[in-house]
Design a protein around this motif. Structure first.
Motif, mmCIF file in Angstrom:
data_model
loop_
_atom_site.group_PDB
_atom_site.id
_atom_site.type_symbol
_atom_site.label_atom_id
_atom_site.label_comp_id
_atom_site.label_asym_id
_atom_site.label_seq_id
_atom_site.Cartn_x
_atom_site.Cartn_y
_atom_site.Cartn_z
ATOM 1 N N MET A 173 0.837 -1.205 0.000
ATOM 2 C CA MET A 173 0.000 0.000 0.000
ATOM 3 C C MET A 173 0.865 1.246 0.000
ATOM 4 O O MET A 173 0.513 2.257 -0.598
ATOM 5 C CB MET A 173 -0.859 -0.052 1.267
ATOM 6 C CG MET A 173 -2.028 0.856 1.273
ATOM 7 S SD MET A 173 -3.251 0.165 2.447
ATOM 8 C CE MET A 173 -4.385 1.552 2.510
ATOM 9 N N ARG A 178 -0.398 3.847 -6.771
ATOM 10 C CA ARG A 178 -1.866 3.919 -6.845
ATOM 11 C C ARG A 178 -2.452 2.573 -6.478
ATOM 12 O O ARG A 178 -2.830 1.767 -7.327
ATOM 13 C CB ARG A 178 -2.337 4.318 -8.256
ATOM 14 C CG ARG A 178 -1.834 5.683 -8.682
ATOM 15 C CD ARG A 178 -2.489 6.217 -9.944
ATOM 16 N NE ARG A 178 -2.371 5.343 -11.097
ATOM 17 C CZ ARG A 178 -1.277 5.257 -11.858
ATOM 18 N NH1 ARG A 178 -0.219 5.977 -11.579
ATOM 19 N NH2 ARG A 178 -1.275 4.444 -12.887
ATOM 20 N N PHE A 179 -2.542 2.333 -5.171
ATOM 21 C CA PHE A 179 -3.035 1.055 -4.667
ATOM 22 C C PHE A 179 -4.502 1.216 -4.291
ATOM 23 O O PHE A 179 -4.838 1.997 -3.402
ATOM 24 C CB PHE A 179 -2.211 0.657 -3.439
ATOM 25 C CG PHE A 179 -2.501 -0.724 -2.913
ATOM 26 C CD1 PHE A 179 -2.165 -1.846 -3.652
ATOM 27 C CD2 PHE A 179 -3.084 -0.898 -1.675
ATOM 28 C CE1 PHE A 179 -2.407 -3.119 -3.169
ATOM 29 C CE2 PHE A 179 -3.339 -2.174 -1.167
ATOM 30 C CZ PHE A 179 -2.992 -3.289 -1.921
ATOM 31 N N ASN A 180 -5.358 0.512 -4.983
ATOM 32 C CA ASN A 180 -6.781 0.559 -4.656
ATOM 33 C C ASN A 180 -7.054 -0.425 -3.533
ATOM 34 O O ASN A 180 -6.653 -1.583 -3.612
ATOM 35 C CB ASN A 180 -7.604 0.191 -5.879
ATOM 36 C CG ASN A 180 -7.365 1.154 -7.009
ATOM 37 O OD1 ASN A 180 -7.599 2.348 -6.866
ATOM 38 N ND2 ASN A 180 -6.859 0.656 -8.124
ATOM 39 N N TYR A 181 -7.755 0.035 -2.519
ATOM 40 C CA TYR A 181 -7.907 -0.802 -1.333
ATOM 41 C C TYR A 181 -9.244 -0.536 -0.662
ATOM 42 O O TYR A 181 -9.648 0.626 -0.524
ATOM 43 C CB TYR A 181 -6.781 -0.495 -0.347
ATOM 44 C CG TYR A 181 -6.951 -1.199 0.976
ATOM 45 C CD1 TYR A 181 -6.758 -2.570 1.066
ATOM 46 C CD2 TYR A 181 -7.334 -0.505 2.113
ATOM 47 C CE1 TYR A 181 -6.939 -3.231 2.268
ATOM 48 C CE2 TYR A 181 -7.512 -1.161 3.323
ATOM 49 C CZ TYR A 181 -7.306 -2.523 3.399
ATOM 50 O OH TYR A 181 -7.484 -3.184 4.577
ATOM 51 N N SER A 182 -9.914 -1.584 -0.265
ATOM 52 C CA SER A 182 -11.096 -1.376 0.563
ATOM 53 C C SER A 182 -11.231 -2.462 1.614
ATOM 54 O O SER A 182 -11.003 -3.643 1.345
ATOM 55 C CB SER A 182 -12.345 -1.267 -0.307
ATOM 56 O OG SER A 182 -13.211 -2.343 -0.117
ATOM 57 N N GLN A 183 -11.534 -2.027 2.825
ATOM 58 C CA GLN A 183 -11.859 -2.958 3.911
ATOM 59 C C GLN A 183 -13.234 -2.585 4.414
ATOM 60 O O GLN A 183 -13.521 -1.421 4.657
ATOM 61 C CB GLN A 183 -10.828 -2.888 5.049
ATOM 62 C CG GLN A 183 -10.727 -1.557 5.759
ATOM 63 C CD GLN A 183 -9.692 -1.563 6.887
ATOM 64 O OE1 GLN A 183 -8.572 -1.988 6.700
ATOM 65 N NE2 GLN A 183 -10.080 -1.068 8.051
ATOM 66 N N SER A 184 -14.094 -3.572 4.492
ATOM 67 C CA SER A 184 -15.472 -3.266 4.839
ATOM 68 C C SER A 184 -15.985 -4.334 5.802
ATOM 69 O O SER A 184 -15.862 -5.530 5.541
ATOM 70 C CB SER A 184 -16.262 -3.224 3.531
ATOM 71 O OG SER A 184 -17.603 -3.466 3.758
ATOM 72 N N PHE A 185 -16.504 -3.878 6.929
ATOM 73 C CA PHE A 185 -16.971 -4.801 7.963
ATOM 74 C C PHE A 185 -18.482 -4.963 7.902
ATOM 75 O O PHE A 185 -19.202 -3.988 7.661
ATOM 76 C CB PHE A 185 -16.610 -4.271 9.353
ATOM 77 C CG PHE A 185 -15.141 -4.362 9.673
ATOM 78 C CD1 PHE A 185 -14.626 -5.484 10.295
ATOM 79 C CD2 PHE A 185 -14.282 -3.329 9.352
ATOM 80 C CE1 PHE A 185 -13.279 -5.583 10.595
ATOM 81 C CE2 PHE A 185 -12.924 -3.409 9.647
ATOM 82 C CZ PHE A 185 -12.423 -4.537 10.272
ATOM 83 N N TYR A 238 -24.178 -6.678 15.782
ATOM 84 C CA TYR A 238 -23.479 -6.173 16.960
ATOM 85 C C TYR A 238 -24.405 -5.349 17.845
ATOM 86 O O TYR A 238 -24.419 -5.492 19.041
ATOM 87 C CB TYR A 238 -22.306 -5.277 16.548
ATOM 88 C CG TYR A 238 -21.029 -6.031 16.308
ATOM 89 C CD1 TYR A 238 -20.256 -6.489 17.362
ATOM 90 C CD2 TYR A 238 -20.593 -6.281 15.012
ATOM 91 C CE1 TYR A 238 -19.072 -7.178 17.145
ATOM 92 C CE2 TYR A 238 -19.410 -6.971 14.782
ATOM 93 C CZ TYR A 238 -18.652 -7.421 15.852
ATOM 94 O OH TYR A 238 -17.492 -8.103 15.634
ATOM 95 N N GLU A 239 -25.159 -4.462 17.210
ATOM 96 C CA GLU A 239 -25.930 -3.520 18.027
ATOM 97 C C GLU A 239 -27.133 -2.989 17.267
ATOM 98 O O GLU A 239 -27.303 -3.252 16.085
ATOM 99 C CB GLU A 239 -25.043 -2.336 18.447
ATOM 100 C CG GLU A 239 -24.374 -1.628 17.294
ATOM 101 C CD GLU A 239 -23.268 -0.664 17.764
ATOM 102 O OE1 GLU A 239 -23.147 0.415 17.179
ATOM 103 O OE2 GLU A 239 -22.548 -1.022 18.728
#
Ligand SMILES: Cc1cc2nc3c(=O)[nH]c(=O)nc-3n(C[C@H](O)[C@H](O)[C@H](O)COP(=O)(O)OP(=O)(O)OC[C@H]3O[C@@H](n4cnc5c(N)ncnc54)[C@H](O)[C@@H]3O)c2cc1C
Ligand SMILES: Cc1cc2nc3c(=O)[nH]c(=O)nc-3n(C[C@H](O)[C@H](O)[C@H](O)COP(=O)(O)OP(=O)(O)OC[C@H]3O[C@@H](n4cnc5c(N)ncnc54)[C@H](O)[C@@H]3O)c2cc1C
Lengths: 456, 456
Positions: A173, A178-185, A238-239
């Motif tokens: 990264m 140009r690093f495309n990145y996604s983290q999604s919970f 979770y909530e």
């Protein structure tokens, strides 16, 4: 002299990849954060067992260990749904002889490490935490978790198989412009609950099925283990919503929740309250990124480049398929790593994104739709079409029992949705689908528009 | 005693937010990586000028500096398109009295810092790089860029306005258990090119327009500066496609490219080759994340939480609107920061995602569609509808000349797409739209289905 290869992370994917590379005579060094699980015992932190399906088995075969692993695997031929009254229904995954297999994460990991360790040209280093890599020089920094010793390792090539929170990826990264990145919970967490064997050592539920308690917005599942136990997993918000983890605090609240929704499971989980309170609530992440490589020097694989939610049982399977595809590319490109890595990076990312989407979509299917009569009807009609036209493969079979690229399966899935939207609104379809010329007409017309599938 | 507030980053958003908080009497400390631009000169690194529109002006008004800034701003009343033959066409943005304004990034930033600096309860610290924050303690670590001095600053609350590569955001990512994050780069880069004034000190092109050279897959634009110059910006693929930056290496290649596509601009850019070679090619990033806060202790704003591509001219405007909305929330919640921050985090993220989508979509509009007769026809018909029914606001006007939440504008945009899909296929529509009862019927029917807009 063959390339010196460094593998970071000896989880499921890293240890399999180590086997395949060692087999080919590369000089392989594997660094793993945890201590040797053969001495220390396997401490997973994640699911205790996993469903292995065709893509995984193909990789096992390539590594020459399919039979060994199969002996420890329990076939699950379908889903067994538990309704709130404790009534059971069964839904086969495919043909009689088709199944997904419950395997032990620890057992599988130890087996792979054991096999890899037999090669003289391969060496494991346990207890070393990767702090990052210097991509352009193909070197990696480590710290020993007990001694604090710092170590820098040079290689010709580095494979990052260090899981969803990959340190190698973090370095990419920074190194790539140009690093495309996604983290999604997900807003959902999961908690494992142990279902021990019966007093006479048997499985407390049918072991040849994946058990599901679908409850609309949430669910519990259970997979069998060889020791007669099951591992149950509760997936819950979770909530906010009711019910949710943050609403289940007192013993009374927890028991009332289970009594309402999972009454038939209460006697199966003797230490329910204790486990509920003491077992962690873990999160569910989807990781997408591109590119996956730095030149021909660093490549990330498995969860490090494409972690997905577990609802299609394809996380490990897709990581193992990475190994198969790369191994095939080594042959196709005659060991030219620049070409191998470029070809993999070019073709595989769309498939990883597709299985990420499919896995998210399957959560809704498992927790909700499997209890919906329309959904069951669709399954039945699809199985029927498949009998007449073997080329017609239901989406689930494409993902689970074939090696069709995930991106093609996803597209096919959308097309099948459109087909069944037309069919399921026909008058009286519940009763008259079997010899209904209109169903036949719609299906034939739809089949004419379909491309021939790439592989099978 | 009022809260001690720490602002990280004195760019456009940070310095405006500092003004608004200082005005209310908070104890404000602002730390900025660069040296004081009033002494050092403004070194931007990014676009030299920007288009300010209604959302930005509203915030300027709130800070009491609208008139001062307006004096240095050049109204652009529409787009002026340059075709390959050098022919010009003009497309108004809205009414006669509606315009977007070209402002100097450096001038605006310095003005904001100057005004903020007049408050005794506010202090700037230039040359300090934020290394990260300890979110749960609302404290931040800094390093001085010249002396290397390390400094830890405690506050009651931290606002991260440190731009697209925010260090504060990076800390939130670690501190929050489930931080959703995505960074995504266009395959396009941009390069600025200077268009000096004519020898008699005038603008070389009509200064009251935003100039566009739309070329399908790529484009150049130019915005006027008060000194009589223009700043041109070329948006072009990095690689692969022809043309692309990586295909333009020799003087001959660069000149041939400009001769083919931007012939009328060549005489306007006297140092074309030198500038092309020496000015950087910069990347275009979209950042999305959630949540934006750690309890009531840390909040990220502006590009730090929602960087977007520049094609709607709304990056700064949306960051300034963050300030307006938060300032309104301070009143609404009587200074209760836990409530203010929660309300902002709850309602604003969807709007940031919407303007991110709109900005990506507008790239295609600017580089391609503005040269399409159907698109121009749509604009004309939309303007006509707007005259009859002022409630009908074309999408561009909603984004640029209103304060309607971006997410509502995006939805409205999709609905307007559907409307024009029906209208533009009518027979002979190019000629007969003016008094066409069918157009009227479709439009009236469509209007009946529309919700009343939230604000305007
Ligand atoms: C609840 C749950 C159920 C699942 N069920 C299934 C299923 O039924 N079927 C299926 O196919 N998949 C399933 N999965 C997905 C599967 O667990 C993963 O896809 C798989 O473990 C990925 O393997 P990996 O080797 O890429 O990563 P991991 O298994 O996470 O291995 C990564 C390894 O790297 C090591 N490591 C990490 N950081 C460092 C570092 N800095 N330095 C050195 N080493 C490091 C770790 O200790 C670990 O050994 C499930 C996942 C979850 C969460
Ligand atoms: C080519 C281009 C054209 C554009 N045109 C327009 C336009 O026409 N209209 C429009 O509305 N928007 C436009 N934008 C968007 C606009 O530039 C941004 O949205 C705006 O600058 C965001 O302001 P900000 O204060 O959030 O971030 P920035 O302006 O990036 O300011 C961040 C500040 O934080 C400082 N900083 C960074 N890191 C640290 C650190 N670690 N410690 C301390 N300080 C730090 C930086 O030095 C800087 O001063 C354009 C953008 C580009 C790239």
């Amino acid at each position: 002299m063959k390339d010196r290869i460094l593998i970071v992370g000896a989880g499921l994917v890293g240890s399999l990849w180590a086997v395949l590379l060692a087999k080919r005579g590369y000089q392989v060094e594997v660094f793993e954060l945890r201590n040797d699980p053969r001495k220390a015992g396997f401490k997973g932190g994640r699911s205790i067992n996993l469903a292995m399906s065709d893509r995984g088995w193909k990789a096992m075969e390539r590594a020459g260990i399919k039979d060994t692993i199969r002996q420890q695997a329990i076939p699950m031929r379908g889903r067994k749904m538990h309704d709130t009254a404790g009534q059971l229904t069964f839904q086969p995954y495919g043909d009689q002889d088709q199944a997904i297999y419950s395997v032990s994460r620890g057992g599988l990991n130890i087996e792979l490490i054991d096999i890899a360790d037999q090669y003289d040209n391969l060496k494991f280093h346990f207890g070393y935490k990767c702090l990052g890599v210097v991509a352009e020089e193909a070197k990696a920094h480590f710290e020993h978790r007990d001694t604090g010793e710092h170590l820098t390792v040079n290689a010709d090539r580095i494979f990052g198989t260090d899981g969803a929170f990959s340190a190698v990826r973090r370095s990419l990264m920074k190194a790539l412009p140009r690093f495309n990145y996604s983290q999604s919970f997900l807003d959902y967490g999961y908690k494992e609950l142990h279902i021990p064997p019966t007093t006479d050592g048997k499985h407390a539920l049918d072991p040849n099925a994946l058990h599901i308690w679908p409850r609309g917005q949430f669910m519990m599942i259970a997979l069998p283990n060889v020791d007669g136990s099951f591992t149950g997993t509760l997936f819950l918000a979770y909530e906010g919503q009711t019910p949710a983890f943050d609403q289940l605090n007192t013993d009374e609240e927890i028991m009332a929740f289970f009594q309402t929704y999972f009454a038939d499971a209460i006697p199966l989980i003797p230490n329910l309250l204790e486990e509920f309170r003491e077992n962690p609530t873990s999160s569910l992440i989807t990781i997408r990124c591109s590119p996956w490589r730095y030149e021909d020097k660093v490549l990330i694989m498995g969860d490090a480049s494409h972690a997905i939610v577990p609802f299609y049982g394809q996380g490990m399977n897709s990581g193992f398929e990475d190994c198969t595809l790369l191994d095939e590319l080594i042959d196709a490109h005659d060991g030219n790593w620049a070409e191998i890595i470029e070809a993999f990076n070019h073709s595989r990312i769309k498939d990883a994104n597709a299985i990420a989407d499919l896995a998210l979509r399957n959560f809704i299917e498992m927790r909700d739709k499997v209890a919906d009569p329309k959904f069951l009807l669709r399954k039945e009609i699809a199985a029927h079409f498949n009998k007449i036209y073997p080329e017609f493969l239901p989406l689930y079979s494409q993902v689970t029992f074939s090696h069709i690229p995930y991106s093609e399966a996803l597209e096919e899935g959308h097309a099948q949705d459109a087909l069944f939207e037309e069919i399921l609104v026909l008058d009286g379809i519940e009763h008259n689908w079997k010899d209904n010329p209109e169903v036949d007409r719609i299906f034939r017309k739809w089949m004419q528009g379909r491309p021939v599938l790439a592989t099978s």
